[in-house]
Design a protein around this motif. Structure first.
Motif, PDB file in Angstrom:
ATOM      1  N   TYR A  78       7.807   8.825  -8.849  1.00 14.83           N
ATOM      2  CA  TYR A  78       8.599   9.229  -7.676  1.00 14.83           C
ATOM      3  C   TYR A  78       7.730   9.181  -6.410  1.00 14.83           C
ATOM      4  O   TYR A  78       8.153   8.688  -5.370  1.00 14.83           O
ATOM      5  CB  TYR A  78       9.113  10.659  -7.821  1.00 14.83           C
ATOM      6  CG  TYR A  78      10.250  10.859  -8.806  1.00 14.83           C
ATOM      7  CD1 TYR A  78      11.153   9.849  -9.093  1.00 14.83           C
ATOM      8  CD2 TYR A  78      10.428  12.084  -9.426  1.00 14.83           C
ATOM      9  CE1 TYR A  78      12.188  10.050  -9.991  1.00 14.83           C
ATOM     10  CE2 TYR A  78      11.469  12.299 -10.324  1.00 14.83           C
ATOM     11  CZ  TYR A  78      12.342  11.284 -10.606  1.00 14.83           C
ATOM     12  OH  TYR A  78      13.362  11.493 -11.480  1.00 14.83           O
ATOM     13  N   ALA A  79       6.526   9.763  -6.519  1.00 14.04           N
ATOM     14  CA  ALA A  79       5.648   9.819  -5.334  1.00 14.04           C
ATOM     15  C   ALA A  79       5.314   8.402  -4.874  1.00 14.04           C
ATOM     16  O   ALA A  79       5.312   8.096  -3.673  1.00 14.04           O
ATOM     17  CB  ALA A  79       4.375  10.591  -5.665  1.00 14.04           C
ATOM     18  N   TRP A  80       5.054   7.545  -5.824  1.00 15.03           N
ATOM     19  CA  TRP A  80       4.685   6.154  -5.510  1.00 15.03           C
ATOM     20  C   TRP A  80       5.878   5.442  -4.852  1.00 15.03           C
ATOM     21  O   TRP A  80       5.748   4.790  -3.808  1.00 15.03           O
ATOM     22  CB  TRP A  80       4.283   5.457  -6.811  1.00 15.03           C
ATOM     23  CG  TRP A  80       3.531   4.178  -6.623  1.00 15.03           C
ATOM     24  CD1 TRP A  80       3.308   3.516  -5.455  1.00 15.03           C
ATOM     25  CD2 TRP A  80       2.899   3.413  -7.652  1.00 15.03           C
ATOM     26  NE1 TRP A  80       2.579   2.382  -5.690  1.00 15.03           N
ATOM     27  CE2 TRP A  80       2.319   2.299  -7.031  1.00 15.03           C
ATOM     28  CE3 TRP A  80       2.773   3.556  -9.025  1.00 15.03           C
ATOM     29  CZ2 TRP A  80       1.623   1.323  -7.756  1.00 15.03           C
ATOM     30  CZ3 TRP A  80       2.078   2.590  -9.739  1.00 15.03           C
ATOM     31  CH2 TRP A  80       1.508   1.491  -9.113  1.00 15.03           C
ATOM     32  N   VAL A  99      -1.497  14.910  -7.088  1.00 11.92           N
ATOM     33  CA  VAL A  99      -0.202  14.278  -6.806  1.00 11.92           C
ATOM     34  C   VAL A  99       0.768  15.347  -6.284  1.00 11.92           C
ATOM     35  O   VAL A  99       0.846  16.433  -6.851  1.00 11.92           O
ATOM     36  CB  VAL A  99       0.364  13.642  -8.096  1.00 11.92           C
ATOM     37  CG1 VAL A  99       1.643  12.878  -7.795  1.00 11.92           C
ATOM     38  CG2 VAL A  99      -0.673  12.734  -8.731  1.00 11.92           C
ATOM     39  N   PRO A 100       1.480  15.059  -5.207  1.00 13.44           N
ATOM     40  CA  PRO A 100       2.423  16.071  -4.692  1.00 13.44           C
ATOM     41  C   PRO A 100       3.632  16.188  -5.613  1.00 13.44           C
ATOM     42  O   PRO A 100       3.908  15.283  -6.404  1.00 13.44           O
ATOM     43  CB  PRO A 100       2.851  15.498  -3.344  1.00 13.44           C
ATOM     44  CG  PRO A 100       2.718  14.027  -3.503  1.00 13.44           C
ATOM     45  CD  PRO A 100       1.546  13.821  -4.439  1.00 13.44           C
ATOM     46  N   ASN A 101       4.329  17.273  -5.485  1.00 14.44           N
ATOM     47  CA  ASN A 101       5.562  17.439  -6.255  1.00 14.44           C
ATOM     48  C   ASN A 101       6.650  16.613  -5.573  1.00 14.44           C
ATOM     49  O   ASN A 101       7.248  17.036  -4.604  1.00 14.44           O
ATOM     50  CB  ASN A 101       5.936  18.924  -6.293  1.00 14.44           C
ATOM     51  CG  ASN A 101       7.133  19.164  -7.199  1.00 14.44           C
ATOM     52  OD1 ASN A 101       7.763  18.208  -7.675  1.00 14.44           O
ATOM     53  ND2 ASN A 101       7.441  20.412  -7.453  1.00 14.44           N
ATOM     54  N   ALA A 102       6.837  15.415  -6.085  1.00 17.51           N
ATOM     55  CA  ALA A 102       7.773  14.494  -5.423  1.00 17.51           C
ATOM     56  C   ALA A 102       9.143  14.526  -6.069  1.00 17.51           C
ATOM     57  O   ALA A 102      10.110  14.030  -5.511  1.00 17.51           O
ATOM     58  CB  ALA A 102       7.213  13.073  -5.475  1.00 17.51           C
ATOM     59  N   GLN A 126       0.865  -1.192   0.000  1.00 15.88           N
ATOM     60  CA  GLN A 126       0.000   0.000   0.000  1.00 15.88           C
ATOM     61  C   GLN A 126       0.892   1.229   0.000  1.00 15.88           C
ATOM     62  O   GLN A 126       1.870   1.264   0.733  1.00 15.88           O
ATOM     63  CB  GLN A 126      -0.800   0.057   1.297  1.00 15.88           C
ATOM     64  CG  GLN A 126      -1.894  -0.965   1.422  1.00 15.88           C
ATOM     65  CD  GLN A 126      -3.216  -0.413   0.924  1.00 15.88           C
ATOM     66  OE1 GLN A 126      -3.321   0.780   0.642  1.00 15.88           O
ATOM     67  NE2 GLN A 126      -4.212  -1.273   0.793  1.00 15.88           N
ATOM     68  N   ALA A 127       0.557   2.226  -0.780  1.00 18.15           N
ATOM     69  CA  ALA A 127       1.378   3.442  -0.730  1.00 18.15           C
ATOM     70  C   ALA A 127       0.520   4.670  -0.967  1.00 18.15           C
ATOM     71  O   ALA A 127      -0.368   4.649  -1.821  1.00 18.15           O
ATOM     72  CB  ALA A 127       2.482   3.376  -1.775  1.00 18.15           C
ATOM     73  N   PRO A 128       0.780   5.752  -0.201  1.00 14.82           N
ATOM     74  CA  PRO A 128       0.068   6.992  -0.473  1.00 14.82           C
ATOM     75  C   PRO A 128       0.602   7.570  -1.777  1.00 14.82           C
ATOM     76  O   PRO A 128       1.784   7.448  -2.077  1.00 14.82           O
ATOM     77  CB  PRO A 128       0.471   7.884   0.700  1.00 14.82           C
ATOM     78  CG  PRO A 128       1.781   7.346   1.152  1.00 14.82           C
ATOM     79  CD  PRO A 128       1.759   5.889   0.863  1.00 14.82           C
ATOM     80  N   ILE A 129      -0.289   8.168  -2.551  1.00 16.86           N
ATOM     81  CA  ILE A 129       0.185   8.734  -3.816  1.00 16.86           C
ATOM     82  C   ILE A 129      -0.265  10.176  -3.986  1.00 16.86           C
ATOM     83  O   ILE A 129       0.217  10.893  -4.858  1.00 16.86           O
ATOM     84  CB  ILE A 129      -0.276   7.857  -4.987  1.00 16.86           C
ATOM     85  CG1 ILE A 129       0.530   8.193  -6.234  1.00 16.86           C
ATOM     86  CG2 ILE A 129      -1.753   8.010  -5.258  1.00 16.86           C
ATOM     87  CD1 ILE A 129       0.532   7.153  -7.250  1.00 16.86           C
ATOM     88  N   GLY A 130      -1.166  10.628  -3.127  1.00 20.60           N
ATOM     89  CA  GLY A 130      -1.621  12.010  -3.241  1.00 20.60           C
ATOM     90  C   GLY A 130      -2.840  12.210  -2.366  1.00 20.60           C
ATOM     91  O   GLY A 130      -3.058  11.470  -1.402  1.00 20.60           O
TER      92      GLY A 130
END
Ligand SMILES: Nc1ncnc2c1ncn2[C@@H]1O[C@H](COP(=O)(O)OP(=O)(O)OP(=O)(O)O)[C@@H](O)[C@H]1O
Length: 945
Positions: free
Chosen positions: A458-460, A664-667, A420-424
């Protein structure tokens, strides 16, 4: 005189003399005793005074030590208190006015405490290393004019007087994130060593402010609105006597709906509305799941409701009607949990008595401390900040920051059942997570160039790598794009850290589609290994295997291939094999914990994909960036309208009902990524190896590895382990090598690498080899000469021949049983000049030499010339088992190739196609090693006597 009288006189005289003598003796003894007593007394006095001096010294020393210890303890305590204060009141909540700017230090933690001044007499010199820096933030600084209202408390002179560090020194020692006079370090300013007076408000409490402390109100409100994201604090001012002139600088907030002034006639409505807000928040937002908005924020990382601060300025509470008083009491009891706070300013004792209270010299939240209030912020600065906050609020909610999405504790999750991963963030402000596991097992990510695919990856990856330790997750990352988006995950010159989960990074792969194949083959081997282990443990999937084999190392694997369409874009053997491997991995990877994430600019154009519906069907997780084509189901047009830097996440193969729109955040930005990678890298185990890096732009130097016996290495194969391409030189017909093409440097490198590695293999085993060099290409002569010298150093017997005839002449006599190599550069330049007997000798040597352990490694500049030397038009190529083609087109290789029409080979720089009939089913791509580093300088060789 009568005799008795004389006798008597004489006797008395004797008696007197004796008595005198005794008296003298006594006096002498007494004097002696007195003398000795005096001496003893003097000694005692001397001893005592020495002891006293000693004791004084000891006392002084102890006093000094105790003083020093006390000072150090005070210093440490002070430092700890400052650090705690910096955490409790970060950014705009705690900064001095001279350095103040609107900046939310609000992460997932509790709301900040707010600075109102300083604790009197709490200045202390800070010694030793300065306070830990906190991550830099960006914002607009308060203008210079903000410092016009500087109070002595903000003066750097205090510090100088206290003998403390200078701001410059602190800046240097604390690293670049502390900016003197700036606010990149939200910790206590280096110019401020007194403890700040912090008081609770947001999420914690209501507040009373006495009239004598009323000038603290503008500062307090400015800190409240400026230290959380714009718009998250709304101010409601009840100002019946219109005394709040000092708050007029906040006017800009009014236009943005963040500030309202209420007169006596509007009070009831205002109170009723706030009570209704509390009811609504309790019923709809907290909904029995959380006891307060603060608890909700801590649990979910989001703040769905703003804080509402009702400021009552000199309200005559005693005169309020019962209804209003009852509503006020309700707000006091229930407001804080729902984010509604009261700030009652004035000396009216009729209001609630038990609220924390701020006076000119103290605060009940700071028992026992004398408080010196800060001066109010300059009104120009308040105006500017209010405008900025209003603008930001109007511009809409700021996108989530990567750091706010990541878990506070690293590597806390198990990947046994999935990842599981946060993505935004969703539109409602919830953290959006994506899952990989049994379902969905694999993902397709699509979006045109610049739509944010790489950023999303990147965010993932950031979310995955923060949640799961390297024992739970292994990453294989390949980027076919021109560029190096994944290079940051490997250790580099600028940044030596790496992402500890990454096992392999491929960058600049561009034309090396074979590297994509190599990765897929490697994953297939891993799939096989897992399947065998699962079978042995009677497990059907990874979760069961991990249960059955708790000591095994079975992380989930995520392989990310960016611009994977490059791998599948040609109609050739690479695409065919890649599709087969992808199908197999996609189908069976699900149960073995191997997950594929394929990203592409143009999924629509990938014929190989859409011709295989069963392959596509495995990729049930679809992520479409704005304007992505064909990633979602055909009738699903969500990607056409989704906003910039958003993605449509759909885990039901793109069907409309399953769309989730995620901001999506600026990762990708270094500010977001680098601190995270540093943190993960520091947390790695001591045996964590850096990832293998395949860089398509890098020419590998000749390996220092020792090859198998009687083996030469020709270059590096394009595979995950970067193995050498081996040529077996055993005694058997056909064991010759033809290097084909016109690229002199690469051909010379291949021959040099082959000879040097074969010689090294022999000398490591205490054997020698013989090498006959004949160089017929002037441009290769220097390199051949240097090679001769290097081979001699390696222990080889080297002979140099000026022409081919001489090199072939007595070849049989040279065959003495030991391994011998002919290194012939540009054979065809010499063979054209051979007479018939010479040509026959060359041919015989090629055909019969290998059986007698004489192997020819020759460079021909074209296939027809090789054929000519092997006997002309109808000649067979049996004498040459192995060939390595450089700039020779595929069809020209047809006579040498197992595939009719020749291999699919498009020559490219520093790449060769290698085929050994005895070992390969299909030719493989090889990168010729650069050998210059291992060869002496040719001019030095020529200067030899
Ligand atoms: N969520 C985001 N917030 C802020 N900036 C973003 C975001 N997503 C992408 N960007 C920026 O947009 C630009 C393009 O993003 P990115 O490189 O991820 O796109 P891409 O689809 O991979 O493009 P290409 O295929 O051309 O490399 C980059 O400068 C990136 O920093």
């Amino acid at each position: 005189m009568s005799s008795w009288r004389r006798r008597l006189v004489a006797a008395m005289g004797d008696e007197l003399g004796r008595a005198r003598g005794e008296a003298r003796l006594l006096a002498e003894r007494t004097a002696e005793r007195a003398e000795s007593e005096r001496g003893r007394a003097e000694q005692v006095i001397g001893d005592a005074s020495r002891k006293q001096t000693q004791l004084r010294r000891i006392h002084d020393k102890m006093t000094a030590t105790l003083e020093a210890r006390k000072a150090a303890a005070v210093d440490a305590g002070h430092r700890a208190a400052l650090a705690a204060a910096a955490l409790a009141a970060p950014a705009a909540a705690g900064a001095l006015w001279s350095e103040w700017k609107t900046e939310s230090g609000l992460g997932r933690g509790p709301a900040p405490l707010l600075r109102v001044g300083r604790i009197a007499d709490s200045s202390a010199p800070l010694r030793g290393p300065s306070l830990p820096p906190t991550p830099p933030t960006t914002s607009t600084a308060m203008p210079e004019t903000a410092s016009t209202g500087r109070a002595p408390v903000e003066s750097g002179d205090d510090l100088a007087a206290a003998g403390g560090i200078t701001p410059g020194a602190a800046t240097a020692s604390a690293g670049s994130s502390i900016v003197a006079g700036g606010y990149d370090n939200p910790g206590p300013s280096v110019t401020e060593t007194s403890l700040p007076a912090l008081i609770p408000l947001l999420d914690r409490s209501h507040l009373r402010i006495d009239t004598d402390a009323a000038h603290a109100l503008p500062g307090l409100l400015l800190r409240a609105v400026g230290s959380v994201p714009a718009g998250l604090v709304r101010l409601h001012m009840y100002d019946p006597e219109r005394l709040g002139g000092s708050l007029s600088a906040f006017a800009a907030l009014g236009k943005a709906g963040l500030l309202s002034f209420v007169g006596p006639s509007g009070l009831r409505d205002e109170l009723d509305a706030l009570v209704e807000t509390v009811r609504r928040v309790n019923a709809d937002v907290l909904a029995g799941e959380h006891e307060s908005l603060a608890a909700l924020a801590a649990a979910t990382g989001r703040r769905p409701e703003p804080w509402r601060v009702l400021v009552l300025l000199n309200a005559d509470l005693a005169a309020w009607p019962a209804h209003d008083q009852a509503q006020l009491a309700r707000l006091r009891r229930t407001g804080v949990a729902a984010g509604v706070h009261l700030v009652i300013v004035g000396d009216d004792d009729a209001g609630p008595a038990d609220l924390p209270r701020l006076t000119a010299t103290g605060a009940t939240a700071l028992p026992g401390a004398t408080v010196e209030l800060d001066p109010p912020p300059p009104s120009t600065a308040v105006t500017k900040a209010a405008k900025l906050i209003a603008e930001k609020h109007r511009a809409g909610r700021e996108p989530a920051r990567l750091v706010d999405l990541l878990p506070q504790r690293l590597w806390n999750a198990s990947s046994a059942t999935g990842l599981q991963a946060p993505i935004g963030e969703t539109a409602a402000g919830d953290v959006a997570r994506i899952a990989l596991g049994d379902n969905p097992p694999h993902a397709l990510v699509g979006g045109p160039s610049g739509s944010g695919k790489t950023n999303l990856l990147y965010a993932w990856i950031a979310g995955l790598a923060s949640n799961y330790s390297p024992d739970e997750l292994a990453l294989y990352l390949l980027d076919f794009k021109e560029g190096v988006s994944f290079a940051r995950f490997a250790s580099g010159r600028r940044d030596p850290t790496w992402l500890p989960h990454v096992r392999l990074v491929g960058v600049n792969i561009n034309d090396d589609r074979e590297f994509g194949l190599a990765l897929l083959r490697h994953l297939k081997d891993e799939l096989r290994r897992r399947a065998e282990a699962a079978k042995a443990h009677e497990a059907t999937k990874l979760e069961e295997l991990r249960d059955a084999d708790p000591d095994g190392h079975w992380p989930r694997i995520v392989a990310v291939v960016d611009e994977f369409q490059v791998l599948l874009e040609a109609r050739d053997a690479v695409t065919d094999e890649a599709v087969q491997l992808l199908e197999d991995l996609a189908r069976r990877g699900r149960s073995q914990g191997i997950h594929l994430v394929l990203a592409s600019q143009d999924i629509a154009g990938i014929e190989a994909l859409w011709g295989r519906p069963s392959l596509v069907a495995q990729f049930t997780l679809r992520i479409a960036l704005p304007k992505a084509r064909r990633v979602l189901a055909e009738s699903n047009h969500a990607a056409d309208t989704v906003a910039r830097f958003h993605a449509v996440v759909n885990d039901e193969s793109g069907h409309t009902g399953a769309n989730r729109v995620v901001a999506v955040p600026n990762a990708g930005h270094a500010d977001a990524w680098e601190p995270l990678q540093q943190r993960l890298w520091e947390a790695r185990a001591s045996d964590n190896e850096p990832p293998a890096l395949f860089d398509g732009d890098h020419v590998p130097d000749l390996t220092t590895a020792v090859p198998e016996p009687e083996t030469a290495l020709l270059g590096q194969t394009i595979d995950v382990a970067s193995r050498g391409a081996a040529l077996a030189l055993h005694r058997a017909p056909g064991r010759n090598l033809a290097v084909l093409g016109t690229r002199t440097v690469e051909a010379a490198d291949i021959l040099a690498a082959a000879a040097l590695t074969a010689a090294r293999g022999a000398s490591e085993r205490g054997q020698r080899i013989g090498v006959d060099i004949c160089c017929l290409e002037p441009d290769a002569a220097a390199s051949a000469l240097a090679l001769a010298a290097a081979l001699e150093t390696e222990g080889a017997d080297v002979d140099w021949h000026d022409d081919l005839d001489a090199a072939c002449k007595d070849w049989e006599s040279r065959c003495d049983g030991m391994l011998r190599l002919n290194l012939f550069h540009a054979v065809d330049a010499g063979s054209a000049r051979l007479d018939a007997a010479g040509s026959a000798r060359l041919r015989a040597m090629l055909i019969d030499g290998p059986e007698r352990h004489l192997h020819t490694l020759g460079w021909w500049r074209s296939v027809p010339r090789l054929r000519e030397d092997l006997g002309g038009f109808s000649a067979r190529f049996d004498a040459v088992d192995a060939w390595l083609a450089l700039d020779v087109q595929g069809p020209e290789l047809a006579p040498l190739s197992p595939a009719s029409g020749g291999p699919a080979w498009y020559p490219r720089t520093r790449r060769g196609l290698y085929f050994d009939r005895a070992r390969h089913r299909v030719p493989q791509v090889v990168i010729p090693y650069r050998t210059t580093a291992l060869l002496p300088n040719p001019s030095a060789v020529l200067d030899l006597p």
